[in-house]
Design an enzyme around this catalytic site. Sequence first.
Site, PDB file in Angstrom:
ATOM      1  N   SER A  30       1.002  -1.079   0.009  1.00 22.02           N
ATOM      2  CA  SER A  30       0.012   0.063  -0.034  1.00 22.02           C
ATOM      3  C   SER A  30       0.750   1.172   0.093  1.00 22.02           C
ATOM      4  O   SER A  30       1.917   1.412   0.679  1.00 22.02           O
ATOM      5  CB  SER A  30      -0.732   0.246   1.314  1.00 22.02           C
ATOM      6  OG  SER A  30      -1.355  -1.193   1.461  1.00 22.02           O
ATOM      7  N   HIS A  62      -7.871  -1.977 -10.070  1.00 21.02           N
ATOM      8  CA  HIS A  62      -6.639  -1.371  -9.594  1.00 21.02           C
ATOM      9  C   HIS A  62      -5.651  -2.619  -9.297  1.00 21.02           C
ATOM     10  O   HIS A  62      -5.930  -3.474  -8.931  1.00 21.02           O
ATOM     11  CB  HIS A  62      -7.212  -1.068  -7.907  1.00 21.02           C
ATOM     12  CG  HIS A  62      -8.111   0.151  -8.204  1.00 21.02           C
ATOM     13  ND1 HIS A  62      -7.596   1.376  -7.988  1.00 21.02           N
ATOM     14  CD2 HIS A  62      -9.455   0.368  -8.177  1.00 21.02           C
ATOM     15  CE1 HIS A  62      -8.560   2.464  -8.015  1.00 21.02           C
ATOM     16  NE2 HIS A  62      -9.881   1.795  -8.239  1.00 21.02           N
ATOM     17  N   HIS A  84      -2.818 -11.359   0.446  1.00 14.66           N
ATOM     18  CA  HIS A  84      -2.521 -11.206   1.821  1.00 14.66           C
ATOM     19  C   HIS A  84      -3.402 -12.534   2.674  1.00 14.66           C
ATOM     20  O   HIS A  84      -4.373 -12.910   2.049  1.00 14.66           O
ATOM     21  CB  HIS A  84      -3.199  -9.837   2.450  1.00 14.66           C
ATOM     22  CG  HIS A  84      -2.539  -8.850   2.082  1.00 14.66           C
ATOM     23  ND1 HIS A  84      -3.091  -7.901   0.640  1.00 14.66           N
ATOM     24  CD2 HIS A  84      -1.576  -8.031   2.630  1.00 14.66           C
ATOM     25  CE1 HIS A  84      -2.407  -6.929   0.753  1.00 14.66           C
ATOM     26  NE2 HIS A  84      -1.326  -7.032   1.519  1.00 14.66           N
ATOM     27  N   TYR A  86      -4.860 -12.047   5.306  1.00 14.91           N
ATOM     28  CA  TYR A  86      -6.213 -11.632   5.784  1.00 14.91           C
ATOM     29  C   TYR A  86      -7.259 -11.834   4.712  1.00 14.91           C
ATOM     30  O   TYR A  86      -8.253 -11.487   5.001  1.00 14.91           O
ATOM     31  CB  TYR A  86      -6.133 -10.243   6.234  1.00 14.91           C
ATOM     32  CG  TYR A  86      -5.614  -9.039   5.349  1.00 14.91           C
ATOM     33  CD1 TYR A  86      -6.538  -8.746   4.387  1.00 14.91           C
ATOM     34  CD2 TYR A  86      -4.511  -8.312   5.741  1.00 14.91           C
ATOM     35  CE1 TYR A  86      -6.196  -7.524   3.610  1.00 14.91           C
ATOM     36  CE2 TYR A  86      -4.031  -7.234   4.812  1.00 14.91           C
ATOM     37  CZ  TYR A  86      -5.151  -6.977   3.572  1.00 14.91           C
ATOM     38  OH  TYR A  86      -4.798  -5.970   2.910  1.00 14.91           O
ATOM     39  N   GLU A  87      -6.928 -11.912   3.381  1.00 10.24           N
ATOM     40  CA  GLU A  87      -7.837 -12.141   2.525  1.00 10.24           C
ATOM     41  C   GLU A  87      -8.591 -13.680   2.384  1.00 10.24           C
ATOM     42  O   GLU A  87      -9.137 -14.058   1.609  1.00 10.24           O
ATOM     43  CB  GLU A  87      -7.370 -11.901   0.935  1.00 10.24           C
ATOM     44  CG  GLU A  87      -7.190 -10.347   1.026  1.00 10.24           C
ATOM     45  CD  GLU A  87      -6.070 -10.075  -0.357  1.00 10.24           C
ATOM     46  OE1 GLU A  87      -7.070  -9.503  -1.294  1.00 10.24           O
ATOM     47  OE2 GLU A  87      -5.084 -10.292  -0.358  1.00 10.24           O
ATOM     48  N   ALA A 114       3.341  -0.814   3.931  1.00 13.89           N
ATOM     49  CA  ALA A 114       2.823   0.103   4.841  1.00 13.89           C
ATOM     50  C   ALA A 114       2.937  -0.221   6.032  1.00 13.89           C
ATOM     51  O   ALA A 114       2.481  -1.515   6.416  1.00 13.89           O
ATOM     52  CB  ALA A 114       1.421   0.594   4.287  1.00 13.89           C
ATOM     53  N   MET A 209       0.924  -6.082   8.114  1.00 11.89           N
ATOM     54  CA  MET A 209       0.011  -7.357   7.569  1.00 11.89           C
ATOM     55  C   MET A 209       0.665  -8.197   6.477  1.00 11.89           C
ATOM     56  O   MET A 209      -0.168  -8.775   5.725  1.00 11.89           O
ATOM     57  CB  MET A 209      -1.314  -7.020   7.400  1.00 11.89           C
ATOM     58  CG  MET A 209      -1.916  -6.177   8.624  1.00 11.89           C
ATOM     59  SD  MET A 209      -3.527  -5.544   8.414  1.00 11.89           S
ATOM     60  CE  MET A 209      -4.110  -4.336   9.329  1.00 11.89           C
ATOM     61  N   SER A 210       1.878  -8.003   6.013  1.00 12.27           N
ATOM     62  CA  SER A 210       2.379  -8.542   5.005  1.00 12.27           C
ATOM     63  C   SER A 210       3.904  -8.923   5.062  1.00 12.27           C
ATOM     64  O   SER A 210       4.442  -9.211   6.295  1.00 12.27           O
ATOM     65  CB  SER A 210       2.427  -7.771   3.616  1.00 12.27           C
ATOM     66  OG  SER A 210       3.158  -6.599   3.948  1.00 12.27           O
ATOM     67  N   ASN A 233       1.284   5.691   9.882  1.00  9.83           N
ATOM     68  CA  ASN A 233       0.586   6.004  10.944  1.00  9.83           C
ATOM     69  C   ASN A 233       1.160   5.699  12.424  1.00  9.83           C
ATOM     70  O   ASN A 233       2.104   4.670  11.982  1.00  9.83           O
ATOM     71  CB  ASN A 233      -0.759   5.420  11.013  1.00  9.83           C
ATOM     72  CG  ASN A 233      -0.835   3.949  10.974  1.00  9.83           C
ATOM     73  OD1 ASN A 233      -0.672   3.351   9.965  1.00  9.83           O
ATOM     74  ND2 ASN A 233      -0.782   3.368  12.258  1.00  9.83           N
ATOM     75  N   HIS A 244      -8.074   3.801   8.087  1.00  7.49           N
ATOM     76  CA  HIS A 244      -7.403   2.917   6.982  1.00  7.49           C
ATOM     77  C   HIS A 244      -7.075   4.252   5.938  1.00  7.49           C
ATOM     78  O   HIS A 244      -6.222   4.284   5.064  1.00  7.49           O
ATOM     79  CB  HIS A 244      -8.400   2.040   6.163  1.00  7.49           C
ATOM     80  CG  HIS A 244      -7.969   1.430   4.923  1.00  7.49           C
ATOM     81  ND1 HIS A 244      -6.679   0.810   4.790  1.00  7.49           N
ATOM     82  CD2 HIS A 244      -8.406   1.428   3.590  1.00  7.49           C
ATOM     83  CE1 HIS A 244      -6.502   0.511   3.398  1.00  7.49           C
ATOM     84  NE2 HIS A 244      -7.497   0.876   2.855  1.00  7.49           N
TER      85      HIS A 244
HETATM   86  N1  HPA Z   1      -0.947  -1.874  12.060  1.00  2.00           N
HETATM   87  C1  HPA Z   1      -0.938  -3.007  11.130  1.00  2.00           C
HETATM   88  N2  HPA Z   1      -0.758  -2.682   9.766  1.00  2.00           N
HETATM   89  C2  HPA Z   1      -0.471  -1.434   9.229  1.00  2.00           C
HETATM   90  C3  HPA Z   1      -0.730  -0.475  10.032  1.00  2.00           C
HETATM   91  C4  HPA Z   1      -0.717  -0.673  11.498  1.00  2.00           C
HETATM   92  O1  HPA Z   1      -0.832   0.218  12.401  1.00  2.00           O
HETATM   93  N3  HPA Z   1      -0.372   0.614   9.309  1.00  2.00           N
HETATM   94  C5  HPA Z   1      -0.566   0.316   8.207  1.00  2.00           C
HETATM   95  N4  HPA Z   1      -0.339  -0.952   8.024  1.00  2.00           N
END
Ligand code: HPA
Length: 269
Positions: A30, A62, A84, A86-87, A114, A209-210, A233, A244
């Site tokens: 991302s 996309h 992922h 999570y999918e 990310a 998450m990856s 973040n 998100h």
């Molecule tokens: N946690 C998990 N995955 C993420 C985060 C987070 O704060 N930010 C971007 N991907």
Amino acid sequence: MNSFARAERAGVELVERLGGRFDAAVVLGSGWAEVAQGLGAVTGEAAAETITGFHPPSVPGHGGALRAVAAHGKRVLVLAGRVHLYEGHPPSDVVHGVRAAVAAGCTTVVLTNAAGGMNSEFEVGQPVLISDHINLTGQSPLAGPAPPNGYAIRFTDLTDLYSARTRLAVRRVDPSVGEGVYAGLVGPHFETPAEIAMLVRMGADLVGMSTVLEAIAARHLGAEVVGLSLVTNAAAGIAGALDHQEVLDAGQAAQSRIADVLNTVIRVL
Ligand code: HPA
């Protein structure tokens, strides 16, 4: 067909469809998708779902493109549309792109993502090189039937998983790039503040998450691994609530900075 044979077939298809073998792969996370456009001239492209074992993009229209890019004298395979856990996909699907890339000749795999930042030295928008990881997914791409003949055994050494040589070379060019330990969780929910407090005590600086399963699969195949996080973040409980959209916006705001870092990584490989 087992997952290794499936990836080998995909590698052959990538070489045929995209005009030859590759030197390095970049897996886009991302926030990183547009950055890759600036890497160099696109010399070939295939829709992911037209290559064996790749999934169609989860959001139609996309991502999902597999591109050959000429950058710094190297043939770079840029993989969008990451898969992922999570999918609901199995680890063998999550690492298929990396295994196909190595089968297509890539000796280096650059994994971008990310991440939430847990180290107070990191600011939102900062690119950070992954120095090591903590795999908290409870999964391994090497679980299951033993790798076929011709492959390394499954008991892969993960010491020095993330290329120290590349990290040093990148930070020599740009000392503002951070370095830290990435904790990989399944998601897709963000963490609780208590979980983040636990991860900090474990020694993690980044959470996402990856990446961790792909890094393991790449190392098993003997590829050099580079991990690059964009801090989008502050992790849960450190600043305000998580959103998100905030993650996406931070990626957007950091485009030129992360483009520079990705260029530097490819140049020093
Ligand atoms: N946690 C998990 N995955 C993420 C985060 C987070 O704060 N930010 C971007 N991907």
